[in-house]
Each structure stands twice: as C-alpha cells, then as structure tokens.
Design a protein around this motif. Structure first.
Motif, mmCIF file in Angstrom:
data_model
loop_
_atom_site.group_PDB
_atom_site.id
_atom_site.type_symbol
_atom_site.label_atom_id
_atom_site.label_comp_id
_atom_site.label_asym_id
_atom_site.label_seq_id
_atom_site.Cartn_x
_atom_site.Cartn_y
_atom_site.Cartn_z
ATOM 1 N N THR A 1 0.826 -1.199 0.000
ATOM 2 C CA THR A 1 0.000 0.000 0.000
ATOM 3 C C THR A 1 0.867 1.259 0.000
ATOM 4 N N ASN A 2 1.961 1.276 0.776
ATOM 5 C CA ASN A 2 2.830 2.449 0.824
ATOM 6 C C ASN A 2 3.472 2.737 -0.524
ATOM 7 N N ILE A 3 3.855 1.681 -1.253
ATOM 8 C CA ILE A 3 4.456 1.870 -2.567
ATOM 9 C C ILE A 3 3.440 2.508 -3.507
ATOM 10 N N ARG A 4 2.214 2.024 -3.475
ATOM 11 C CA ARG A 4 1.175 2.579 -4.341
ATOM 12 C C ARG A 4 0.852 4.025 -3.982
ATOM 13 N N SER A 5 0.840 4.356 -2.711
ATOM 14 C CA SER A 5 0.546 5.740 -2.330
ATOM 15 C C SER A 5 1.659 6.674 -2.785
ATOM 16 N N THR A 6 2.858 6.138 -2.973
ATOM 17 C CA THR A 6 3.967 6.930 -3.491
ATOM 18 C C THR A 6 3.647 7.474 -4.882
ATOM 19 N N TRP A 7 2.913 6.720 -5.692
ATOM 20 C CA TRP A 7 2.568 7.164 -7.049
ATOM 21 C C TRP A 7 1.417 8.163 -7.040
ATOM 22 N N GLU A 8 0.598 8.096 -6.023
ATOM 23 C CA GLU A 8 -0.561 8.991 -5.960
ATOM 24 C C GLU A 8 -0.138 10.452 -5.824
ATOM 25 N N ILE A 9 0.929 10.707 -5.089
ATOM 26 C CA ILE A 9 1.360 12.098 -4.848
ATOM 27 C C ILE A 9 1.767 12.795 -6.147
ATOM 28 N N PRO A 10 2.709 12.241 -6.946
ATOM 29 C CA PRO A 10 3.046 12.940 -8.196
ATOM 30 C C PRO A 10 1.874 12.953 -9.173
ATOM 31 N N PHE A 11 1.051 11.905 -9.123
ATOM 32 C CA PHE A 11 -0.094 11.861 -10.028
ATOM 33 C C PHE A 11 -1.086 12.978 -9.694
ATOM 34 N N GLN A 12 -1.311 13.245 -8.419
ATOM 35 C CA GLN A 12 -2.221 14.319 -8.023
ATOM 36 C C GLN A 12 -1.708 15.681 -8.487
ATOM 37 N N ARG A 13 -0.386 15.833 -8.550
ATOM 38 C CA ARG A 13 0.175 17.079 -9.087
ATOM 39 C C ARG A 13 -0.221 17.257 -10.550
ATOM 40 N N LEU A 14 -0.250 16.160 -11.282
ATOM 41 C CA LEU A 14 -0.698 16.222 -12.679
ATOM 42 C C LEU A 14 -2.186 16.562 -12.756
ATOM 43 N N VAL A 15 -2.979 15.896 -11.934
ATOM 44 C CA VAL A 15 -4.433 16.088 -11.944
ATOM 45 C C VAL A 15 -4.802 17.542 -11.650
ATOM 46 N N GLU A 16 -4.055 18.182 -10.761
ATOM 47 C CA GLU A 16 -4.382 19.543 -10.316
ATOM 48 C C GLU A 16 -4.027 20.631 -11.321
ATOM 49 N N GLN A 17 -3.267 20.301 -12.346
ATOM 50 C CA GLN A 17 -2.869 21.317 -13.333
ATOM 51 C C GLN A 17 -4.001 21.546 -14.333
ATOM 52 N N PRO A 18 -4.235 22.802 -14.715
ATOM 53 C CA PRO A 18 -5.366 23.100 -15.585
ATOM 54 C C PRO A 18 -5.112 22.923 -17.089
ATOM 55 N N SER A 19 -3.871 22.811 -17.532
ATOM 56 C CA SER A 19 -3.610 22.787 -18.979
ATOM 57 C C SER A 19 -4.041 21.468 -19.605
ATOM 58 N N ALA A 111 -2.568 2.212 -11.393
ATOM 59 C CA ALA A 111 -3.376 3.097 -12.241
ATOM 60 C C ALA A 111 -4.775 2.536 -12.462
ATOM 61 N N ARG A 112 -4.895 1.237 -12.571
ATOM 62 C CA ARG A 112 -6.210 0.619 -12.766
ATOM 63 C C ARG A 112 -6.961 0.495 -11.445
ATOM 64 N N ASP A 113 -6.245 0.109 -10.388
ATOM 65 C CA ASP A 113 -6.889 -0.099 -9.083
ATOM 66 C C ASP A 113 -7.445 1.187 -8.485
ATOM 67 N N ARG A 114 -6.852 2.319 -8.808
ATOM 68 C CA ARG A 114 -7.281 3.582 -8.206
ATOM 69 C C ARG A 114 -8.611 4.076 -8.792
ATOM 70 N N LEU A 115 -9.026 3.495 -9.914
ATOM 71 C CA LEU A 115 -10.250 3.932 -10.588
ATOM 72 C C LEU A 115 -11.488 3.299 -9.949
ATOM 73 N N SER A 116 -12.575 4.045 -9.950
ATOM 74 C CA SER A 116 -13.853 3.482 -9.514
ATOM 75 C C SER A 116 -14.317 2.467 -10.556
ATOM 76 N N GLU A 117 -15.276 1.643 -10.207
ATOM 77 C CA GLU A 117 -15.822 0.651 -11.140
ATOM 78 C C GLU A 117 -16.332 1.328 -12.413
ATOM 79 N N GLU A 118 -17.026 2.426 -12.251
ATOM 80 C CA GLU A 118 -17.562 3.168 -13.399
ATOM 81 C C GLU A 118 -16.426 3.710 -14.277
ATOM 82 N N ASP A 119 -15.391 4.263 -13.661
ATOM 83 C CA ASP A 119 -14.255 4.780 -14.423
ATOM 84 C C ASP A 119 -13.491 3.657 -15.110
ATOM 85 N N ARG A 120 -13.387 2.509 -14.457
ATOM 86 C CA ARG A 120 -12.720 1.361 -15.099
ATOM 87 C C ARG A 120 -13.444 0.974 -16.376
#
Length: 188
Positions: A1-19, A111-120
């Motif tokens: 779980t800790n390894i996976r949460s490591t990817w969430e942090i940089p990914f959230q930086r991408l998500v938060e950008q408006p471009s 990347a797949r596990d973080r998605l909701s069933e609908e998003d998958r």
C-alpha cells in the motif's frame, strides 16, 4: 500500500494542473492501465490524443482536410509534451529508439486499481476504441510491424476484460464488434 501511495502524490500534481497537456497525461495513464505495461507504441498515444482532440475541439466551418492537418500538427507536439510530463513524474519511461513507452508493473496495476468501477468501465471502452483505431481494416503489409507490436496490448486488454469484468458481456455495440473483428485479425 505504501508503494502505491507513493505514485498517488506525483499523479495528483498532474491532476491539479489546468492545462490540456496535463489533462491528456492523466488520461493516458488511465488508458495505459488497460494495455500491457511494456512497449506501448507512440502511435497509440497519438491515436488516443487525436480521439480526445476530435471529441473536445470546437467544430469549425473549415474543410475536413484542413482540420486533419491541424489535428496532426498539434498531436505531434502534444505527444512528446505529454510523454515528457509523465516521464518527469516517474510514471513512465520513453524509449526513443523504439518510439514506445513503458510503465512499471506496480504503477500499471495502481493506475487501474485507483479507478472506480464506473471509471474502469469507461477507460476499458476507451482502450478498446484506441487499440482498434490503430489497426487498419485493410490489413496492409506496411502495417505488419505495428500489428505485431499491438498483440501484447490486445492480449492484455482481453485478459482484463475477462478477469476484471467477468459479468460484462461484450460485444455490446457495433464499435465493439468492429474492434473485436480487428483484434481477431491481428491475433490470427
């Protein structure tokens, strides 16, 4: 779980950008989650971006030829920008010699596990469409190398369909039928 949460942090930086480049980078991560994690050809990225561009771009009165030219001019620049964004955040690696991307297997699964069933289900549909769009229905000899490169991605996609969505009955649409017909031709 800790390894996976490591990817969430940089990914959230991408998500938060408006471009739009950041938006497409996030979308590609979701799309790649339904393909094989190694050697994703750049044409898959360009096809995915062109589909997004076609859906999100405002309609104009210019001719289709000019629209297609504008699209591909934009896509060639975007694909490298998007690849660089993801590489800078250590989400994927780009192989310049083979013009392909790879994602670490743990990141791929995350990347797949973080998605909701609908998003998958949404991104599964997108992956089916993008891979299908990479395959010419004419099966030209000039596209044989690309078809060989797509085999592992089609195989991975079909496995994900079978094991992640065992109750999902496919094909459900004409698009699915066309896609699966193209996949069968490549796998034959």
């Amino acid at each position: 779980t800790n390894i996976r949460s490591t990817w969430e942090i940089p990914f959230q930086r991408l998500v938060e950008q408006p471009s739009r480049e950041y938006k497409y980078a996030v979308d590609l991560v979701h799309l790649f989650a339904f393909m094989h994690f190694q050697s994703i050809p750049e044409i898959v990225i360009q096809t995915a971006l062109s589909r997004e561009y076609a859906i999100s771009s405002p309609k104009t009165t210019r001719g289709a030829v000019q629209d297609a030219y504008d699209l591909w001019s934009d896509i060639s620049g975007w694909s490298l920008e998007v690849i660089n964004l993801l590489a800078d955040h250590s989400i994927l690696d780009y192989d310049l010699d083979n013009s392909s991307c790879s994602i670490h297997p743990v990141v791929h699964e995350w990347a797949r596990d973080r998605l909701s069933e609908e998003d998958r289900e949404f991104w599964l549909e997108r992956a089916i469409g993008v891979l299908s769009d990479c395959i010419s229905p004419l099966m030209e000899a000039s596209q044989a190398k690309l078809r060989r490169q797509l085999i592992r991605h089609i195989d991975s996609l079909l496995s994900i369909c079978k094991f992640t969505f065992p109750n999902l009955s496919l094909p459900r649409t004409i698009m699915h039928c066309t896609a699966f017909e193209r996949f069968a031709a490549v796998l034959a």
